[in-house]
Design a protein around this motif. Structure first.
Motif, PDB file in Angstrom:
ATOM      1  N   MET A 186       0.716  -1.637  -0.221  1.00  0.00           N
ATOM      2  CA  MET A 186      -0.088   0.243   0.284  1.00  0.00           C
ATOM      3  C   MET A 186       0.851   1.212  -0.499  1.00  0.00           C
ATOM      4  O   MET A 186       1.911   1.279   0.495  1.00  0.00           O
ATOM      5  N   SER A 187       0.377   2.203  -0.879  1.00  0.00           N
ATOM      6  CA  SER A 187       0.825   3.646  -1.138  1.00  0.00           C
ATOM      7  C   SER A 187       1.180   4.226   0.512  1.00  0.00           C
ATOM      8  O   SER A 187      -0.310   4.122   0.765  1.00  0.00           O
ATOM      9  N   LYS A 188       2.041   4.885   0.680  1.00  0.00           N
ATOM     10  CA  LYS A 188       2.693   6.029   2.318  1.00  0.00           C
ATOM     11  C   LYS A 188       1.368   7.186   2.080  1.00  0.00           C
ATOM     12  O   LYS A 188       1.554   7.960   1.145  1.00  0.00           O
ATOM     13  N   ASN A 189       1.264   7.725   3.113  1.00  0.00           N
ATOM     14  CA  ASN A 189       0.956   9.108   3.124  1.00  0.00           C
ATOM     15  C   ASN A 189       2.263   9.892   2.911  1.00  0.00           C
ATOM     16  O   ASN A 189       2.877   9.251   3.781  1.00  0.00           O
ATOM     17  N   LYS A 190       1.729  10.786   2.283  1.00  0.00           N
ATOM     18  CA  LYS A 190       2.898  12.459   2.705  1.00  0.00           C
ATOM     19  C   LYS A 190       2.406  13.218   3.169  1.00  0.00           C
ATOM     20  O   LYS A 190       3.166  14.192   4.162  1.00  0.00           O
ATOM     21  N   VAL A 191       1.130  13.159   3.388  1.00  0.00           N
ATOM     22  CA  VAL A 191       0.483  14.366   4.279  1.00  0.00           C
ATOM     23  C   VAL A 191      -0.621  14.391   4.521  1.00  0.00           C
ATOM     24  O   VAL A 191      -1.173  13.292   4.578  1.00  0.00           O
ATOM     25  N   LYS A 192      -1.089  15.206   5.782  1.00  0.00           N
ATOM     26  CA  LYS A 192      -2.375  14.820   6.252  1.00  0.00           C
ATOM     27  C   LYS A 192      -3.179  16.629   5.933  1.00  0.00           C
ATOM     28  O   LYS A 192      -2.148  17.372   5.917  1.00  0.00           O
ATOM     29  N   TYR A 193      -4.370  16.512   5.829  1.00  0.00           N
ATOM     30  CA  TYR A 193      -4.982  17.069   6.234  1.00  0.00           C
ATOM     31  C   TYR A 193      -6.812  17.123   5.851  1.00  0.00           C
ATOM     32  O   TYR A 193      -7.416  16.582   5.799  1.00  0.00           O
ATOM     33  N   HIS A 243      -4.766   7.755   1.321  1.00  0.00           N
ATOM     34  CA  HIS A 243      -5.165   7.192   2.037  1.00  0.00           C
ATOM     35  C   HIS A 243      -6.118   8.505   3.584  1.00  0.00           C
ATOM     36  O   HIS A 243      -4.810   8.848   3.939  1.00  0.00           O
ATOM     37  N   ALA A 244      -7.228   8.572   3.711  1.00  0.00           N
ATOM     38  CA  ALA A 244      -7.325   9.069   4.698  1.00  0.00           C
ATOM     39  C   ALA A 244      -7.196   8.735   6.411  1.00  0.00           C
ATOM     40  O   ALA A 244      -6.954   7.491   6.422  1.00  0.00           O
ATOM     41  N   SER A 274      -6.231   5.140  19.574  1.00  0.00           N
ATOM     42  CA  SER A 274      -5.821   3.670  18.250  1.00  0.00           C
ATOM     43  C   SER A 274      -5.460   5.146  16.536  1.00  0.00           C
ATOM     44  O   SER A 274      -6.515   5.871  16.837  1.00  0.00           O
ATOM     45  N   ARG A 275      -4.511   4.718  15.765  1.00  0.00           N
ATOM     46  CA  ARG A 275      -4.829   5.204  14.748  1.00  0.00           C
ATOM     47  C   ARG A 275      -4.668   4.303  13.704  1.00  0.00           C
ATOM     48  O   ARG A 275      -4.029   3.505  13.487  1.00  0.00           O
ATOM     49  N   THR A 276      -5.629   4.362  12.554  1.00  0.00           N
ATOM     50  CA  THR A 276      -4.849   3.299  11.761  1.00  0.00           C
ATOM     51  C   THR A 276      -3.499   4.077  11.097  1.00  0.00           C
ATOM     52  O   THR A 276      -3.253   5.131  11.261  1.00  0.00           O
ATOM     53  N   GLY A 277      -3.255   2.668  10.422  1.00  0.00           N
ATOM     54  CA  GLY A 277      -1.612   2.607   9.495  1.00  0.00           C
ATOM     55  C   GLY A 277      -1.347   2.472   8.494  1.00  0.00           C
ATOM     56  O   GLY A 277      -2.516   1.655   7.686  1.00  0.00           O
ATOM     57  N   ASP A 278      -0.270   2.856   8.249  1.00  0.00           N
ATOM     58  CA  ASP A 278      -0.077   2.048   6.589  1.00  0.00           C
ATOM     59  C   ASP A 278      -0.300   0.588   6.288  1.00  0.00           C
ATOM     60  O   ASP A 278      -0.575   0.494   5.235  1.00  0.00           O
ATOM     61  N   ASP A 279      -0.661  -0.507   7.609  1.00  0.00           N
ATOM     62  CA  ASP A 279      -1.091  -1.351   6.968  1.00  0.00           C
ATOM     63  C   ASP A 279      -2.306  -2.332   7.875  1.00  0.00           C
ATOM     64  O   ASP A 279      -2.095  -3.242   8.292  1.00  0.00           O
ATOM     65  N   THR A 280      -3.008  -1.058   8.005  1.00  0.00           N
ATOM     66  CA  THR A 280      -4.069  -1.897   8.750  1.00  0.00           C
ATOM     67  C   THR A 280      -4.723  -2.499   7.631  1.00  0.00           C
ATOM     68  O   THR A 280      -4.877  -2.240   6.535  1.00  0.00           O
TER      69      THR A 280
END
Length: 197
Positions: free
Chosen positions: A1-8, A118-119, A164-170
């Motif tokens: 899965m591709s990984k986020n670089k930013v959040k907003y 992804h969110a 808790s929070r979702t991660g790259d491999d959730t």
């Protein structure tokens, strides 16, 4: 899965009432949406305590006391006012606030931030909210909505669980069902201690 670089972009805010059962376990109601999220700001609570020996910081302990801050939304939904803020809806459909309901109602707060891929979905497990201020202003040439702000405290649950929070491999199923029920991890003793034996 591709990984986020930013959040907003805060969105999908939900709350689920928390119940402590007679056997000491915890359960949550089905999450309900709080539409109109504007902003969320939660500061970490806790402290770092150094122990000095041999002229240096020989050992350091840190405490995690959860988070506190504000959730700004367009308008607090009626269900939240009655179930969480404990306003009473009388027989004529009027919401009544009294000073006799002094015990806080605890709830899980769920929300997400958009990412470039992804969110990122979050849950805070043991939150309380204080009554919002009452404010508005007269209408001028342009209508500007006045928001409502809830002051939140997210304390550690009695068993130590904070968030808790979702991660790259959730797992996909866990991610997709995030708002159907409150996700509660099942940690091993090694995971709870940070993987240090």
């Amino acid at each position: 899965m591709s990984k986020n670089k930013v959040k907003y972009n805060l969105k999908n805010v939900h709350a689920a009432k928390l119940t402590k059962n007679g056997d000491g376990t915890f359960s949550y109601a089905t999450p309900q949406a709080i539409p109109g999220a504007v902003s969320l700001s939660l500061d970490a609570e806790g402290e770092s305590s150094p122990f000095y020996a041999d002229g240096i910081v020989y050992f350091r302990t840190t405490s995690n006391n959860g988070y506190s801050g504000d959730l700004e939304i367009a308008l607090i939904p009626e269900w939240f006012r009655t179930e969480i803020l404990k306003e009473i809806k009388d027989s004529k459909g009027v919401l009544v606030e009294t000073n006799t309901n002094t015990e806080s109602v605890y709830f899980a707060l769920l929300f997400e931030f958009d990412g470039d891929v992804h969110a990122i979905r979050h849950v805070m497990y043991n939150c309380t909210a204080s009554r919002p201020s009452i404010e508005s202003e007269t209408k001028e040439e342009n209508i500007e909505p006045v928001t409502e702000t809830l002051s939140l405290t997210a304390d550690p649950r009695e068993d130590g669980l904070v968030k808790s929070r979702t991660g790259d491999d959730t797992e996909s199923e866990t991610y997709q069902n995030w708002y159907k029920s409150v996700y509660v991890p099942e940690l091993t003793e090694e995971e709870e201690s940070g993987g240090q034996g």
